[in-house]
Design an enzyme around this catalytic site. Structure first.
Site, PDB file in Angstrom:
ATOM      1  N   ILE A 225     -41.407  -5.165 -49.202  1.00 21.18           N
ATOM      2  CA  ILE A 225     -42.027  -4.257 -48.240  1.00 21.18           C
ATOM      3  C   ILE A 225     -42.400  -2.982 -48.990  1.00 21.18           C
ATOM      4  O   ILE A 225     -42.011  -2.794 -50.149  1.00 21.18           O
ATOM      5  CB  ILE A 225     -41.098  -3.906 -47.045  1.00 21.18           C
ATOM      6  CG1 ILE A 225     -39.845  -3.173 -47.540  1.00 21.18           C
ATOM      7  CG2 ILE A 225     -40.740  -5.153 -46.250  1.00 21.18           C
ATOM      8  CD1 ILE A 225     -39.024  -2.547 -46.416  1.00 21.18           C
ATOM      9  N   THR A 323     -42.868  -0.736 -53.928  1.00 26.69           N
ATOM     10  CA  THR A 323     -42.312  -1.917 -53.262  1.00 26.69           C
ATOM     11  C   THR A 323     -40.788  -1.863 -53.234  1.00 26.69           C
ATOM     12  O   THR A 323     -40.152  -1.171 -54.026  1.00 26.69           O
ATOM     13  CB  THR A 323     -42.733  -3.207 -53.985  1.00 26.69           C
ATOM     14  OG1 THR A 323     -42.128  -3.240 -55.286  1.00 26.69           O
ATOM     15  CG2 THR A 323     -44.242  -3.287 -54.123  1.00 26.69           C
ATOM     16  N   SER A 324     -40.215  -2.631 -52.334  1.00 27.22           N
ATOM     17  CA  SER A 324     -38.760  -2.725 -52.210  1.00 27.22           C
ATOM     18  C   SER A 324     -38.371  -4.145 -51.814  1.00 27.22           C
ATOM     19  O   SER A 324     -39.067  -4.779 -51.022  1.00 27.22           O
ATOM     20  CB  SER A 324     -38.244  -1.743 -51.154  1.00 27.22           C
ATOM     21  OG  SER A 324     -36.854  -1.946 -50.910  1.00 27.22           O
ATOM     22  N   PRO A 325     -37.228  -4.640 -52.343  1.00 25.59           N
ATOM     23  CA  PRO A 325     -36.721  -5.939 -51.900  1.00 25.59           C
ATOM     24  C   PRO A 325     -35.877  -5.827 -50.631  1.00 25.59           C
ATOM     25  O   PRO A 325     -35.441  -6.849 -50.091  1.00 25.59           O
ATOM     26  CB  PRO A 325     -35.858  -6.383 -53.079  1.00 25.59           C
ATOM     27  CG  PRO A 325     -35.291  -5.100 -53.599  1.00 25.59           C
ATOM     28  CD  PRO A 325     -36.391  -4.064 -53.411  1.00 25.59           C
ATOM     29  N   ASP A 440     -34.186   2.789 -51.828  1.00 25.10           N
ATOM     30  CA  ASP A 440     -33.418   1.799 -52.586  1.00 25.10           C
ATOM     31  C   ASP A 440     -32.187   2.423 -53.238  1.00 25.10           C
ATOM     32  O   ASP A 440     -31.236   1.716 -53.577  1.00 25.10           O
ATOM     33  CB  ASP A 440     -34.282   1.171 -53.687  1.00 25.10           C
ATOM     34  CG  ASP A 440     -35.366   0.273 -53.130  1.00 25.10           C
ATOM     35  OD1 ASP A 440     -35.203  -0.212 -52.002  1.00 25.10           O
ATOM     36  OD2 ASP A 440     -36.367   0.059 -53.832  1.00 25.10           O
TER      37      ASP A 440
END
Length: 758
Positions: A225, A323-325, A440
């Protein structure tokens, strides 16, 4: 990355900074000759580039059957010290390694022409936070020492990219800023990466065979995301309307296939997602989600009839910047449990409680379950594409294989902006929001994202900033609207804190163009960059008649230059904009140079861009306050490798086994290309067969110091037994090496008692 790339260097490490400078000013420091490399450093400076190619040189006439290349893949261990070294990524001085969850690797991919041996390039995917100036220098120097056969590899055609894992050991980077939280530079950490990368290239080079390349793509809907959507929304609405998502969901793949028997040699993929699934409180070394994806893929083809025994799967980053997981979004870890503030990612005005949540965030395992799941999702998509790429993919065609590289001083690079004005980049600087970190990994103290103009922070930080270096009026104006916290590009005491000289590198094979980015391009920055190259290549007929260029972006590579945001995102000054080192025109500078250099990828040219100014290499002058191993001792009446807590007689599938041994410091022997721990199964013939080692996600090697004065330590070998594990008789193994007072190293091993998995 998260509070990334040393974002907390301002917080817990601020006082460490002052202490280091006090020590330097009081005592000075002598050259630390880590690698006995003699090198005369070149002063920073810029030189003009020229483009001695006419438009006529772009014309490429395709020949029949131009789809045969010399292909090589290789994989080698780069796992550095897994204990007592600060981990690279979150910049938390308290995040110090305590063991190993998964070994780290360098994966090498070589593409070469069948006629001219110099027409080749090698793309490295390292399980590290990024590429690095000194690491790349060490790799190139090591290749020179291999002899004339390896003279075909050099500055222009070797790309060193990192998967951007935040779970590897640090202390290997060239510049001072990331060295602060790691207490300096570690020869052992650095050399493990360099030696492993060289070994992976050797393996790829020595096994190269004729083969074909296929290119394809697939969407991965649930693995990333955007962690800065407020900044993304600053981009023009018309531009945003062309895309369905605010992050790129496409995973692209390049398949390497042997011509002789059709066996697949490997895959190289690009997909943008931060290596921050493992949280900031994790202290076990791993390759994060891309390490999981690569391992799952390689195991999935092991023993199959369509893949070679040495199959290598590389999962490279793309435009990863925003982006990020942590795909469930960012929430307040306080009494409210609400979503974080959209504009600045705070909770009741505070930055620290705002954390992104991975898909399995409720598991209290430092992010391991979420990490595995995000890795599995990338693997699943890649495997689906792999199974269909022969039908759905595009063949890479054309005998042109080109590479280019140039160093460019970004402290003052002037060029024509797309709007027609002349603009310049600036000496590197970081804004206040850099210290705020991200969802994060939020930063410390009272820093916030979305911080422009007069910074909303404690004025004491202005005092700290000015103590290090107060930015000039020219520097402030050049970086506006970024409020400068660290004027890192103009601090040279004791040596440069961040790079001003950046790598410009492009690869081409057939119709495929690869941008090798030294920084973390955000989603929209990457889209613009790729689109600009594709448009220029098409309009200039670089690809030949009717051939559309395929463009990918990989990084962070070669030298870590933090972030590359769009001008609009830069104006918002969230973390990514504040970490865009060279001012608001950074992205356009990269685009300007790479587009200008495209003619050097023509099939008809033998020219190269100006090499530019060499960056400084600090491996012989870096500070080092990392304490070495003094000695190891055993408890009374015990020997190294003895079992302290043994396995039970039996254990059920789905449970966790822990065996504790008398240990020694793992820094005595990195056991590269080997293992610290293993699980062995008794076969029907009475032989012990290894079924797990410390490269496997579900086998954990954990070390702890019991007494620093006595030098005693213990090791846990932890096996998370899968529900599908074969029933039978097993044992746990441990290998180590102890150091005596005289400095001697002696190997030992230990074994648990037999136990049954039922």
């Amino acid at each position: 990355m998260a509070r990334s790339h040393v974002a907390v260097a301002l917080g817990g490490a601020a006082f460490t900074l002052l202490l280091i400078f006090q020590l330097i000013s009081s005592f000075g420091f002598s050259e630390i000759s880590f690698l006995n490399i003699d090198r005369t450093e070149t002063p920073l400076g810029s030189s003009p580039y020229q483009i001695p190619i006419s438009e006529d040189d772009w014309v490429h006439v395709a020949k029949p059957n131009e789809d045969l290349y010399l292909l090589g893949v290789g994989k080698a261990d780069i796992t550095g010290p897994v204990v007592e070294i600060n981990m690279m990524g979150y910049a938390d001085p308290n995040q110090v390694g305590s063991g190993l969850r998964q070994r780290l690797y360098s994966r090498a991919f070589i593409i070469a022409g069948t006629e001219n041996p110099e027409d080749r390039f090698v793309y490295l995917v390292l399980d590290t936070q990024s590429g690095d100036t000194a690491v790349r220098y060490g790799i190139l120097e090591g290749l020179k020492r291999l002899g004339p056969e390896y003279a075909v590899y050099g500055q222009k055609n070797v790309a060193v990219t990192g998967t951007h894992s935040h779970s590897g050991p640090g202390a290997w980077l060239n510049y001072l800023l990331p060295q602060i939280t790691s207490k300096g530079f570690s020869k052992q950490s650095y050399q493990a990466i360099v030696d492993g990368a060289i070994l992976s290239i050797r393996k790829a080079h020595e096994t190269a065979v004729l083969g074909h390349l296929s290119f394809g793509s697939i969407d991965v809907e649930d693995a990333n995301i955007n962690r800065s959507p407020f900044a993304y929304l600053a981009n023009p609405a018309e531009e945003r309307s062309r895309y369905e998502h605010d992050v790129d969901k496409t995973l692209t793949m390049l398949r390497f296939q042997r011509a002789g028997d059709g066996l697949n040699l490997g895959i190289l993929t690009w997909f943008p997602v931060h290596g921050t699934s493992m949280l900031g409180n994790n202290t076990l070394i791993s390759g994060d989600n891309k390490g999981v994806a690569a391992d799952l893929f390689e195991k999935s083809v092991r023993g199959s009839d369509d893949a070679s025994e040495t199959f290598v799967a590389g999962f490279s980053q793309a435009n990863v910047g925003d982006t990020s997981p942590n795909v469930l979004g960012a929430f307040c870890e306080d009494e409210s449990g609400e979503k974080c503030n959209f504009e600045d990612s705070t909770c009741s005005g505070k930055n620290e409680p705002c954390h992104g949540r991975g898909p399995l965030f409720r598991e209290k395992d430092q992010g391991a379950s979420s990490c595995y799941e995000i890795g599995r999702r990338q693997f699943a998509a890649a495997r689906s594409l792999y199974d269909s790429i022969s039908i759905t993919g595009t063949s890479i065609r054309g005998s042109t294989i080109k590479s280019l590289h140039s160093f460019q001083d970004f402290s003052n690079y002037s060029f024509a902006h797309p709007n027609g004005t002349i603009v310049s980049t600036c000496p590197a600087a970081l804004g206040y929001s850099f210290a705020a970190g991200t969802t994060d990994g939020p930063g410390a103290f009272d820093f916030k994202q979305n911080n422009t103009g007069s910074p909303n922070a404690n004025p004491v930080w202005s005092v700290v900033r000015n103590f290090l270096r107060e930015p000039s009026e020219e520097q402030v104006a050049c970086h506006g609207p970024k409020p400068i916290l660290l004027d890192v590009g103009e601090i040279e005491n004791p040596y440069l804190w961040t790079p001003n000289v950046v790598d410009i590198q492009l690869f081409r094979v057939g119709q495929l163009l690869i941008i090798v980015s030294p920084g973390e391009a955000t989603t929209m920055a990457g889209r613009r960059w790729k689109e600009a190259l594709a448009s220029s290549a098409s309009s200039s007929s670089l690809m030949g008649s009717g051939e559309e260029p395929l463009v990918v972006l990989g990084g962070p590579a070669n030298s870590y230059t933090h972030y590359i945001s769009t001008e609009e995102e830069y104006g918002i000054q969230r973390y990514e904009g504040a970490s865009t080192l060279y001012g608001p025109h950074t992205l356009n500078a990269y685009i300007n140079l790479t587009v200008s250099y495209l003619p050097f990828l023509s099939s008809y040219t033998t020219s190269h861009p100006d090499p530019g100014p060499d960056p400084p290499i600090h491996i012989n002058s870096s500070l080092n306050f990392i304490r070495g191993v003094v000695y190891d001792r055993t408890p009374f009446f015990k020997s190294f490798g003895d079992v302290l807590v043994d396995a039970p007689p039996s254990i059920s599938q789905g449970n966790t086994l822990t065996v504790t041994f008398v240990g020694a410091n793992p820094r005595n022997d990195l056991r590269l290309e080997d293992t610290y721990a293993a699980i062995e199964m008794l076969t029907g013939s009475g032989q012990w067969m290894r079924v797990k080692d410390d490269s496997d996600w579900d086998l954990i090697f954990h070390w702890r110091r019991r007494n620093s004065v006595l030098g005693t330590s213990e090791v846990d070998v932890v096996w998370e037994i899968g529900r599908d594990t074969e029933k039978g008789i097993y044992r746990a193994r441990y290998w180590g090496a102890s150091k005596d007072l005289g400095g001697g190293i002696e190997a030992f091993d230990g074994s648990s008692g037999e136990f049954s998995v039922v």
